[in-house]
Design an enzyme around this catalytic site. Structure first.
Site, PDB file in Angstrom:
ATOM      1  N   TRP A 115     -18.918  17.406  11.177  1.00 17.91           N
ATOM      2  CA  TRP A 115     -18.036  17.036  10.079  1.00 17.91           C
ATOM      3  C   TRP A 115     -18.326  17.857   8.829  1.00 17.91           C
ATOM      4  CZ3 TRP A 115     -18.881  11.027  10.464  1.00 17.91           C
ATOM      5  CH2 TRP A 115     -18.075  10.536  11.488  1.00 17.91           C
ATOM      6  N   THR A 174       0.858  -1.192   0.000  1.00 14.83           N
ATOM      7  CA  THR A 174       0.000   0.000   0.000  1.00 14.83           C
ATOM      8  C   THR A 174       0.882   1.226   0.000  1.00 14.83           C
ATOM      9  OG1 THR A 174      -0.040   0.107   2.387  1.00 14.83           O
ATOM     10  CG2 THR A 174      -1.830  -1.073   1.340  1.00 14.83           C
ATOM     11  N   LYS A 213     -13.194  18.841  10.997  1.00 10.81           N
ATOM     12  CA  LYS A 213     -14.150  18.902  12.111  1.00 10.81           C
ATOM     13  C   LYS A 213     -14.289  20.334  12.567  1.00 10.81           C
ATOM     14  CE  LYS A 213     -15.603  15.096  14.731  1.00 10.81           C
ATOM     15  NZ  LYS A 213     -15.475  14.184  15.826  1.00 10.81           N
ATOM     16  N   GLU A 222      -5.984  -3.243  -0.324  1.00  5.79           N
ATOM     17  CA  GLU A 222      -6.378  -4.353   0.544  1.00  5.79           C
ATOM     18  C   GLU A 222      -7.600  -5.098   0.017  1.00  5.79           C
ATOM     19  OE1 GLU A 222      -5.572  -1.358   1.418  1.00  5.79           O
ATOM     20  OE2 GLU A 222      -4.447  -1.269   3.296  1.00  5.79           O
TER      21      GLU A 222
HETATM   22  P1  AMP Z   1      -5.131   2.550  -2.592  1.00  6.22           P
HETATM   23  O1  AMP Z   1      -5.008   1.423  -1.671  1.00  6.22           O
HETATM   24  O2  AMP Z   1      -3.861   3.282  -2.827  1.00  6.22           O
HETATM   25  O3  AMP Z   1      -5.820   2.138  -3.857  1.00  6.22           O
HETATM   26  O4  AMP Z   1      -6.074   3.637  -1.891  1.00  6.22           O
HETATM   27  C1  AMP Z   1      -7.355   3.302  -1.455  1.00  6.22           C
HETATM   28  C2  AMP Z   1      -8.091   4.549  -1.050  1.00  6.22           C
HETATM   29  O5  AMP Z   1      -8.294   5.414  -2.165  1.00  6.22           O
HETATM   30  C3  AMP Z   1      -9.489   4.306  -0.533  1.00  6.22           C
HETATM   31  O6  AMP Z   1      -9.501   3.884   0.806  1.00  6.22           O
HETATM   32  C4  AMP Z   1     -10.140   5.662  -0.725  1.00  6.22           C
HETATM   33  O7  AMP Z   1      -9.807   6.556   0.318  1.00  6.22           O
HETATM   34  C5  AMP Z   1      -9.505   6.154  -1.992  1.00  6.22           C
HETATM   35  N1  AMP Z   1     -10.397   5.909  -3.128  1.00  6.22           N
HETATM   36  C6  AMP Z   1     -10.335   4.920  -4.037  1.00  6.22           C
HETATM   37  N2  AMP Z   1     -11.318   5.055  -4.946  1.00  6.22           N
HETATM   38  C7  AMP Z   1     -12.025   6.158  -4.605  1.00  6.22           C
HETATM   39  C8  AMP Z   1     -13.181   6.834  -5.137  1.00  6.22           C
HETATM   40  N3  AMP Z   1     -13.794   6.419  -6.242  1.00  6.22           N
HETATM   41  N4  AMP Z   1     -13.629   7.919  -4.482  1.00  6.22           N
HETATM   42  C9  AMP Z   1     -13.030   8.375  -3.366  1.00  6.22           C
HETATM   43  N5  AMP Z   1     -11.938   7.801  -2.828  1.00  6.22           N
HETATM   44  C10 AMP Z   1     -11.447   6.704  -3.436  1.00  6.22           C
END
Ligand code: AMP
Length: 562
Positions: free
Chosen positions: A464, A206, A459, A351
C-alpha cells in the site's frame, strides 16, 4: 467477649438495584430551553442572506431564538406537520436556519438538511426519498427550488426564509409561503411537546461518491450525547466565554454539532451566511471577536491566503477545528506558527454525527521537541468518549495499535448509525461495528491516523502507498497550493502514484524539482512516478477533492517508462 452483631442477611437480589434519579429525556428542545433560561442574553449574530440587507448584521439573543423557534413549532403544527414527518431545508448558516434546527426537531418532526451544492437531480431524489412535507429555503436558492419544485411530489408547501418584502412578484413555485408570515400567523402559544429521546430528530444524506445518497437518521438522544461530548476540553472545548463561528455549513452533518454544543455552552454564535470568501470571513472574525471556528481545509486555505497576502493578523481568533478531509501539515504550521491559531485536527463522518476523534497533546508530550509534537497533532486524533474504534485486516482480525500497521477502521457508539434511512443497503454493521471505509493506523497512546479511504488506496507491487502522506509532502512545497495523488495503472506494479498539482498563484515549480522534494521524505517505492500541473482540482458538494473523477480523467495517463 461480646460477639460482633451482624445485620440480618438481605433477601437475595432479584435484579439490579435501580438508581433513584429523576428521568429527563435527552431532547433537542431541552438544549434551547436551557440556553434561553440560563444564558438568555447570549448573542446570535448573522450575516443576512438577502443582498440588500447585508450591510448590517442581524443580532438577537438566545431568548429571542427560543421564542421564535417555539412559534415555528406551533406553525408546523398548524400546517399539519405530524410527529416524525420530514421537513427539508436548503439554507446557509443563519438565525432562521437555527430556528428550524430547534423548531422542527423540537416539534417532533424531523429536520432534513439538504446540501444545495449537490446536483439538482440529486436534490430532488433526496427530497422524494425523505418524503419531505415542507421545504424551507434561503433566497439564494430560489432558482434552484423553481427548477426542482415540479419534481418534489411530497412537498405540500415551499417556504422562503425571508420577510414579505423579499418574496418574488411571481413565481412558478406552487404553494410558496413566506417564513416571517408563517411565524406571525402561528396561532396561540406553544409548549415544547414531551418526546421520546429515541425518536428521530434529524436526517442528513451522505455525499456518497457512488450510487444514490443514503440518509442517516439521528435521534434526539444521539444528538444530545454528541453535543455534550463534543463540547469537552479534549474535543472542541466550547465555553461560555467563546465566540463561535461555524464555517462548516449547517447543511453538512449538522455543522459538526456546533448549533447544539454552542448553545448548551452559552457561547456567542456568529453565522457567516453565504459569504465564505477569505475577505468576508476575515472581516466578520474581527468585527465580532471570534475566538473559535471550524471548517474543512479548503475554507482555511482561502482565509489564510487572504490574511497573509494582505499582511493582516487575527486579533481574537485563537482556536480552530479542521476536518472533513486531512488537514495539510503546511496549513497547520502556518496557522500555528504565523497566525497564532491552535489547530485541532478532527475526523468523523455523516454516519457518526459526525465527530469520532480529535487531535491534541498528552501531558507527556509537553517536553517534546516541536517536530515530534507536530507529528502527533497531524494525526486525526484520539477517540472521544462515546466512540470506540479498532483496525482490522481484510479477514476482520484485529490489528495492533503500533502506529505503523494500517487496517480498515471500524467504530461503534451511541451516535453512530446502525442502518441507513429506509434500510437502504441492508445491514451495514460488521459484528456490531460500523465500517468507516477509511484505512488507518492507531498508536500505543490511542492516536488514530487516516492513511487513506479504502477505495483511494494505491496498491503497488502488493504494497500500500498512502496517498494522503504524498499529498501532504507536496503541499509543504512553497509553490504548491493543492495536491491530489491517485493510482494509475502500471504494467509491472499494478498501480503507481500520479500527483496532480495546483500551483500557488504567481509561483512556479517544475516536475523534476517537485519530485526531488520527495527525496528522503518517503520510501523509494512511494515516490510519485509523474506530476501533472492543473488549474484546479474537482471538489464535491462537501468540499472534498473528488478522486474518483480524477481517476476517470487520468485512467489513460501514460507514466514515464511505460
Ligand atoms: P462525510 O460523511 O462526507 O463527512 O465524509 C466522511 C469521510 O471524510 C471520512 O470517512 C474520511 O474519509 C474523510 N475525513 C473526514 N475527516 C477527515 C480527516 N480529518 N482526515 C482525513 N479524512 C477525513
Amino acid at each position: 467477649m461480646e460477639q460482633t452483631r451482624h445485620a440480618p442477611p438481605m433477601d437475595p437480589p432479584t435484579g439490579p438495584l435501580m438508581g433513584q434519579m429523576m428521568h429527563q429525556a435527552l431532547t433537542i428542545s431541552s438544549i434551547l430551553q436551557f440556553a434561553a433560561r440560563h444564558y438568555a442574553a447570549s448573542e446570535i449574530v448573522s450575516r443576512p442572506v438577502e443582498p440588500d440587507l447585508q450591510r448590517e448584521l442581524h443580532r438577537y439573543t438566545y431568548r429571542d431564538c427560543e421564542r421564535r423557534a417555539r412559534r415555528l413549532a406551533r406553525a408546523l403544527h398548524d400546517r399539519g406537520v405530524a410527529m416524525g414527518e420530514r421537513v427539508g431545508t436548503l439554507a446557509w448558516n443563519g438565525y432562521r436556519h437555527l430556528e428550524l434546527y430547534y423548531g422542527v426537531s423540537g416539534s417532533g418532526a424531523v429536520l432534513h438538511t439538504i446540501n444545495p451544492r449537490l446536483h439538482p437531480e440529486q436534490i430532488a431524489y433526496i427530497v422524494n426519498h425523505a418524503q419531505d412535507q415542507l421545504l424551507f429555503f434561503d433566497l439564494t436558492f430560489l432558482p434552484l427550488v423553481e427548477a426542482i419544485a415540479p419534481h418534489c411530489a411530497t412537498v405540500r408547501a415551499f417556504v422562503l426564509m425571508s420577510d414579505r418584502a423579499h418574496m418574488p412578484d411571481g413565481s412558478a413555485i406552487p404553494n410558496l409561503l413566506c417564513y416571517e408570515d408563517l411565524l406571525a400567523g402561528a396561532t396561540g402559544d406553544h409548549d415544547w411537546p414531551a418526546l421520546d429521546e429515541n425518536a428521530a430528530a434529524s436526517l442528513c444524506y451522505t455525499s456518497g461518491t457512488t450510487g444514490n445518497p443514503k440518509g442517516v437518521l439521528y435521534s434526539h438522544r444521539s444528538t444530545v450525547l454528541h453535543a455534550y461530548a463534543s463540547a469537552l476540553p479534549n474535543v472542541l472545548n466550547v465555553a461560555a466565554a467563546d465566540t463561535v463561528l461555524p464555517v462548516v455549513p449547517m447543511f453538512h452533518v449538522n455543522a459538526w454539532g456546533l448549533p447544539y454544543s454552542t448553545l448548551l455552552s452559552g457561547a456567542k454564535l456568529v453565522f457567516p451566511g453565504a459569504a465564505l470568501d477569505g475577505q468576508s470571513l476575515y472581516a466578520l472574525f474581527e468585527a465580532e471577536g471570534v475566538t473559535f471556528s471550524a471548517g474543512v481545509p479548503t475554507v482555511w486555505l482561502g482565509l489564510v491566503n487572504y490574511v497573509l497576502e494582505n499582511g493582516l493578523a487575527f486579533s481574537t481568533f485563537r482556536r480552530t477545528v479542521i476536518g472533513g478531509s486531512a488537514c495539510p501539515p503546511a496549513l497547520m504550521d502556518t496557522l500555528i506558527d504565523r497566525l497564532g491559531v491552535q489547530v485541532i485536527h478532527g475526523w468523523g463522518m455523516t454516519e457518526m454525527s459526525p465527530l469520532g476523534t480529535t487531535g491534541g497533546l498528552l501531558a507527556k508530550h509537553r517536553a517534546q521537541p516541536r517536530e515530534e509534537q507536530r507529528a502527533i497533532l497531524r494525526k486525526q486524533g484520539h477517540a472521544i468518549y462515546g466512540v470506540d474504534m479498532k483496525i482490522v485486516d481484510d479477514a476482520g482480525a484485529e490489528l495492533p495499535w503500533d502506529g505503523a500497521t494500517s487496517g480498515h477502521l471500524l467504530v461503534k457508539g451511541p451516535w453512530i448509525a446502525a442502518r441507513y434511512f429506509g434500510d437502504e443497503g441492508g445491514d451495514i454493521l460488521q459484528d456490531g461495528w460500523f465500517p468507516t471505509g477509511d484505512m488507518a493506523t492507531i498508536d500505543a497512546d490511542g492516536f488514530m491516523q487516516v492513511t487513506d479511504r479504502s477505495k483511494d488506496v494505491i496498491k503497488s507491487g502488493g504494497e500500500w502507498i498512502g496517498s494522503i502522506d504524498l499529498e501532504n509532502i507536496a503541499m509543504a512545497h512553497p509553490a504548491v497550493l493543492q495536491a491530489a495523488c491517485i493510482g494509475v495503472a502500471h504494467p509491472k506494479w499494478d498501480e503507481r502514484p500520479l500527483l496532480l498539482v495546483v500551483r500557488r498563484p504567481g509561483m512556479d515549480v517544475g516536475r523534476d524539482e517537485l519530485l526531488g522534494f520527495f527525496v528522503g521524505k518517503v520510501a523509494r517505492f512511494w515516490m510519485p512516478d509523474d506530476v501533472v500541473f492543473v488549474e484546479a482540482l474537482p471538489v464535491g458538494a462537501t468540499g472534498k477533492v473528488q478522486k474518483n473523477r480524477l481517476r476517470d480523467a487520468y485512467r489513460e495517463h501514460r507514466l514515464p517508462g511505460t
